[in-house]
Design an enzyme around this catalytic site. Structure first.
Site, PDB file in Angstrom:
ATOM      1  N   ASP A  27      47.091  72.722  69.771  1.00 30.46           N
ATOM      2  CA  ASP A  27      46.895  73.941  70.077  1.00 30.46           C
ATOM      3  C   ASP A  27      48.224  74.809  70.623  1.00 30.46           C
ATOM      4  O   ASP A  27      49.089  74.097  71.217  1.00 30.46           O
ATOM      5  CB  ASP A  27      46.064  74.233  71.401  1.00 30.46           C
ATOM      6  CG  ASP A  27      45.427  75.558  71.364  1.00 30.46           C
ATOM      7  OD1 ASP A  27      44.109  75.820  71.140  1.00 30.46           O
ATOM      8  OD2 ASP A  27      46.188  76.462  71.913  1.00 30.46           O
ATOM      9  N   ILE A  28      48.497  76.112  70.032  1.00 26.70           N
ATOM     10  CA  ILE A  28      49.698  76.802  70.157  1.00 26.70           C
ATOM     11  C   ILE A  28      49.687  77.312  71.859  1.00 26.70           C
ATOM     12  O   ILE A  28      50.900  77.575  72.200  1.00 26.70           O
ATOM     13  CB  ILE A  28      49.782  78.200  69.250  1.00 26.70           C
ATOM     14  CG1 ILE A  28      51.202  78.349  69.022  1.00 26.70           C
ATOM     15  CG2 ILE A  28      48.855  79.295  69.981  1.00 26.70           C
ATOM     16  CD1 ILE A  28      51.170  79.412  68.038  1.00 26.70           C
TER      17      ILE A  28
ATOM     18  N   ASN B 225      33.661  76.602  71.688  1.00 27.73           N
ATOM     19  CA  ASN B 225      33.342  77.791  72.052  1.00 27.73           C
ATOM     20  C   ASN B 225      32.356  78.559  71.001  1.00 27.73           C
ATOM     21  O   ASN B 225      32.890  78.711  69.969  1.00 27.73           O
ATOM     22  CB  ASN B 225      34.274  78.805  72.487  1.00 27.73           C
ATOM     23  CG  ASN B 225      35.201  78.109  73.658  1.00 27.73           C
ATOM     24  OD1 ASN B 225      34.365  77.908  74.612  1.00 27.73           O
ATOM     25  ND2 ASN B 225      36.322  77.949  73.458  1.00 27.73           N
TER      26      ASN B 225
ATOM     27  N   GLU C  80      37.477  83.088  70.264  1.00 28.81           N
ATOM     28  CA  GLU C  80      38.491  83.904  69.629  1.00 28.81           C
ATOM     29  C   GLU C  80      38.846  83.744  68.390  1.00 28.81           C
ATOM     30  O   GLU C  80      39.298  84.809  67.739  1.00 28.81           O
ATOM     31  CB  GLU C  80      40.049  83.508  70.495  1.00 28.81           C
ATOM     32  CG  GLU C  80      40.159  83.669  71.787  1.00 28.81           C
ATOM     33  CD  GLU C  80      41.408  83.231  72.357  1.00 28.81           C
ATOM     34  OE1 GLU C  80      42.182  82.701  71.811  1.00 28.81           O
ATOM     35  OE2 GLU C  80      41.651  83.236  73.800  1.00 28.81           O
TER      36      GLU C  80
ATOM     37  N   HIS D  43      35.778  75.279  65.281  1.00 31.65           N
ATOM     38  CA  HIS D  43      37.002  74.100  65.638  1.00 31.65           C
ATOM     39  C   HIS D  43      36.364  73.711  66.897  1.00 31.65           C
ATOM     40  O   HIS D  43      35.681  74.289  67.800  1.00 31.65           O
ATOM     41  CB  HIS D  43      38.102  74.784  65.780  1.00 31.65           C
ATOM     42  CG  HIS D  43      38.309  76.100  66.775  1.00 31.65           C
ATOM     43  ND1 HIS D  43      37.826  77.296  66.416  1.00 31.65           N
ATOM     44  CD2 HIS D  43      38.571  76.164  68.087  1.00 31.65           C
ATOM     45  CE1 HIS D  43      37.780  78.212  67.525  1.00 31.65           C
ATOM     46  NE2 HIS D  43      38.303  77.621  68.325  1.00 31.65           N
TER      47      HIS D  43
ATOM     48  N   HIS E  33      37.814  71.610  70.659  1.00 31.90           N
ATOM     49  CA  HIS E  33      39.014  71.520  71.327  1.00 31.90           C
ATOM     50  C   HIS E  33      38.951  69.944  72.071  1.00 31.90           C
ATOM     51  O   HIS E  33      37.941  69.749  72.597  1.00 31.90           O
ATOM     52  CB  HIS E  33      39.301  72.238  72.703  1.00 31.90           C
ATOM     53  CG  HIS E  33      39.392  73.921  72.087  1.00 31.90           C
ATOM     54  ND1 HIS E  33      40.259  74.645  72.403  1.00 31.90           N
ATOM     55  CD2 HIS E  33      38.399  74.848  71.694  1.00 31.90           C
ATOM     56  CE1 HIS E  33      40.106  75.866  72.001  1.00 31.90           C
ATOM     57  NE2 HIS E  33      38.736  75.932  71.499  1.00 31.90           N
TER      58      HIS E  33
HETATM   59  P1  AMP Z   1      38.625  79.502  70.872  1.00 35.85           P
HETATM   60  O1  AMP Z   1      38.579  80.436  72.006  1.00 35.85           O
HETATM   61  O2  AMP Z   1      37.732  78.622  70.913  1.00 35.85           O
HETATM   62  O3  AMP Z   1      38.178  80.504  69.631  1.00 35.85           O
HETATM   63  O4  AMP Z   1      40.000  78.873  70.608  1.00 35.85           O
HETATM   64  C1  AMP Z   1      40.875  79.280  69.915  1.00 35.85           C
HETATM   65  C2  AMP Z   1      42.291  78.500  69.980  1.00 35.85           C
HETATM   66  O5  AMP Z   1      43.130  78.652  68.978  1.00 35.85           O
HETATM   67  C3  AMP Z   1      43.067  78.803  71.420  1.00 35.85           C
HETATM   68  O6  AMP Z   1      42.876  77.780  72.317  1.00 35.85           O
HETATM   69  C4  AMP Z   1      44.282  79.426  70.885  1.00 35.85           C
HETATM   70  O7  AMP Z   1      45.358  78.902  71.545  1.00 35.85           O
HETATM   71  C5  AMP Z   1      44.215  78.394  69.544  1.00 35.85           C
HETATM   72  N1  AMP Z   1      45.620  78.978  68.660  1.00 35.85           N
HETATM   73  C6  AMP Z   1      45.239  80.294  68.119  1.00 35.85           C
HETATM   74  N2  AMP Z   1      46.421  80.579  67.059  1.00 35.85           N
HETATM   75  C7  AMP Z   1      47.005  79.303  67.003  1.00 35.85           C
HETATM   76  C8  AMP Z   1      47.824  78.653  65.880  1.00 35.85           C
HETATM   77  N3  AMP Z   1      48.479  79.466  65.201  1.00 35.85           N
HETATM   78  N4  AMP Z   1      47.917  77.463  66.171  1.00 35.85           N
HETATM   79  C9  AMP Z   1      47.403  76.744  67.012  1.00 35.85           C
HETATM   80  N5  AMP Z   1      46.335  76.971  67.804  1.00 35.85           N
HETATM   81  C10 AMP Z   1      46.251  78.353  67.861  1.00 35.85           C
END
Ligand code: AMP
Length: 118
Positions: free
Chosen positions: A32-33, A89, A97, A102, A104
């Protein structure tokens, strides 16, 4: 948001770089970024599914496989004994988001209790 617009689709296509932990024919696992714990890995299917509301008879095996690989990674990086958390989520109340399915995998520290947010 369409499949083409989601960042995870671009990562799967190799159009955007990611720190890839594992991949096979069916899924990819990346760091995760914006990590919320020392270990924060995302497991993303290579087939587009917007979120868990779209799990059905046809793709349910893939859904199970995502959890299987998350646990396999947890064992490989040796966070299995101390423990880890897997989060999914779905839609706005959970703060989804990115509208590309996906899960986590979080660990590497004491994550506290999930139920302090009543
Ligand atoms: P969610 O709220 O479950 O949709 O989580 C989306 C996740 O994607 C968040 O934890 C972000 O930090 C992560 N994220 C967003 N863009 C990237 C990226 N380019 N590479 C890796 N993780 C990302």
């Amino acid at each position: 948001m369409t499949e083409e617009q989601t960042i995870f689709h671009k990562i799967i296509q190799g159009k955007i770089k990611a720190d890839i932990i594992y991949q096979d024919k069916y899924l990819m696992a990346i760091k995760d970024i914006n990590p919320q714990s020392p270990v924060h890995i995302l497991i993303i299917p290579k087939t587009y599914i917007p979120n868990s509301n779209y799990i059905n008879k046809t793709n349910k095996k893939l859904f199970g496989y995502m959890f299987y690989i998350a646990i396999k990674i947890a064992k490989k990086i040796k966070i299995d004994k101390d423990g880890y958390r897997i989060i999914l989520n779905c839609n706005k109340n959970a703060g989804q988001e990115i509208f590309y399915l996906h899960i986590h995998l979080l660990g590497g520290k004491n994550l506290g209790t999930l139920l302090n947010n009543k």
